[in-house]
Design a protein around this motif. Sequence first.
Motif, short mmCIF file in Angstrom:
data_model
loop_
_atom_site.label_atom_id
_atom_site.label_comp_id
_atom_site.label_asym_id
_atom_site.label_seq_id
_atom_site.Cartn_x
_atom_site.Cartn_y
_atom_site.Cartn_z
N MET A 62 -94.58 -54.50 -15.07
CA MET A 62 -95.18 -53.43 -14.28
C MET A 62 -96.37 -52.84 -15.03
SD MET A 62 -93.47 -49.90 -12.80
CE MET A 62 -92.59 -50.73 -11.50
N ALA A 63 -97.46 -52.57 -14.29
CA ALA A 63 -98.64 -51.97 -14.91
C ALA A 63 -98.33 -50.54 -15.34
CB ALA A 63 -99.79 -51.99 -13.92
N ARG A 64 -99.06 -50.08 -16.36
CA ARG A 64 -98.88 -48.72 -16.86
C ARG A 64 -100.20 -47.97 -16.88
NH1 ARG A 64 -94.09 -47.37 -19.01
NH2 ARG A 64 -92.54 -49.03 -19.23
N CYS A 65 -100.12 -46.68 -16.73
CA CYS A 65 -101.31 -45.83 -16.74
C CYS A 65 -101.99 -45.92 -18.10
CB CYS A 65 -100.92 -44.39 -16.43
SG CYS A 65 -102.29 -43.20 -16.59
N SER A 117 -103.89 -43.84 -19.33
CA SER A 117 -104.06 -42.51 -19.91
C SER A 117 -102.76 -41.98 -20.52
CB SER A 117 -104.55 -41.53 -18.84
OG SER A 117 -104.67 -40.23 -19.36
N CYS A 118 -101.63 -42.09 -19.78
CA CYS A 118 -100.38 -41.52 -20.28
C CYS A 118 -99.28 -42.55 -20.45
CB CYS A 118 -99.91 -40.41 -19.34
SG CYS A 118 -99.33 -41.01 -17.73
N SER A 119 -99.57 -43.84 -20.10
CA SER A 119 -98.62 -44.95 -20.25
C SER A 119 -97.43 -44.90 -19.30
CB SER A 119 -98.11 -45.05 -21.70
OG SER A 119 -99.19 -45.31 -22.57
N ALA A 120 -97.46 -44.02 -18.32
CA ALA A 120 -96.38 -43.98 -17.34
C ALA A 120 -96.46 -45.22 -16.44
CB ALA A 120 -96.48 -42.71 -16.50
N PRO A 121 -95.32 -45.74 -15.95
CA PRO A 121 -95.35 -46.91 -15.06
C PRO A 121 -96.05 -46.59 -13.75
CG PRO A 121 -93.15 -45.96 -15.15
CD PRO A 121 -93.94 -45.26 -16.21
N LEU A 122 -96.81 -47.57 -13.26
CA LEU A 122 -97.51 -47.41 -11.98
C LEU A 122 -96.77 -48.17 -10.89
CD1 LEU A 122 -101.22 -48.00 -13.14
CD2 LEU A 122 -100.20 -45.81 -12.48
N PRO A 123 -96.54 -47.56 -9.74
CA PRO A 123 -95.94 -48.29 -8.62
C PRO A 123 -96.84 -49.46 -8.22
CG PRO A 123 -95.95 -45.92 -8.20
CD PRO A 123 -96.81 -46.15 -9.41
N ALA A 124 -96.25 -50.48 -7.62
CA ALA A 124 -97.01 -51.67 -7.23
C ALA A 124 -98.09 -51.33 -6.22
CB ALA A 124 -96.06 -52.70 -6.64
N ASN A 125 -99.24 -52.04 -6.36
CA ASN A 125 -100.36 -51.91 -5.43
C ASN A 125 -100.88 -50.48 -5.30
OD1 ASN A 125 -100.25 -54.61 -5.05
ND2 ASN A 125 -99.71 -54.55 -2.90
#
Length: 216
Positions: A1-4, A6-14
């Motif tokens: 899963m991709a991560r932000c 800036s803050c490394s939080a997980p990004l929801p898909a698409n």
Amino acid sequence: MARCHSCSAPLPANTQYCRYCGTRNDVDLRGKHDYHIITRQSSRICPECNKNLQTIALDMQPPLQIERCESCFGLFFDPGEVEALLENVVSPVFVINRELIGNINQDRYQKNKPVKYLECPVCLNMMNRVAFGHRSGVVVDQCKAHGVWLDGGEITHLLEWKKAGGQILHQQKQTERQRKPRGPAEIEALLKSNAQPESDSHLLETVAGLIFRLFE
């Protein structure tokens, strides 16, 4: 899963928005494809932000120039360029992983994503919404004359789909459709296209040929 970034939080898909810090992320090109900017403001307009797109060159062989929005990170490809990118970036695939294709689509499907029609960045006419490939799960915005618009995250989705054998599956389905027996309406149309035969024997040969093609 991709991560932000800036803050490394997980990004929801698409999606590119981080729900924690609100940062918009470039999930398609950041850390994946080296590129350099050719033109910071091209004549093409972002259909989402109504701003001039920048022209970038992806560092691949042969080089590929596409348009990119600095704000929403959408990408615009001329006809055939999406396929060229997939062909260049993804190593040859020989096996279809149907389970993985299903998981990719399930993970990235956004049930409540609103449907909207976008203007072509070139001619500003409304683009058609077209499903890309078979079971890719991506609906692209397409202008037949000028190209394809992909929202942020969609080219990553297509890369994963091809790695799972999605393009092979698409080609197989195309072949099956081409081999599908013709129905009565198509036979009638073909008969009409052969109007005014030179003789009765010619007509019989035409009908026999059509019947034979039903069982090819």
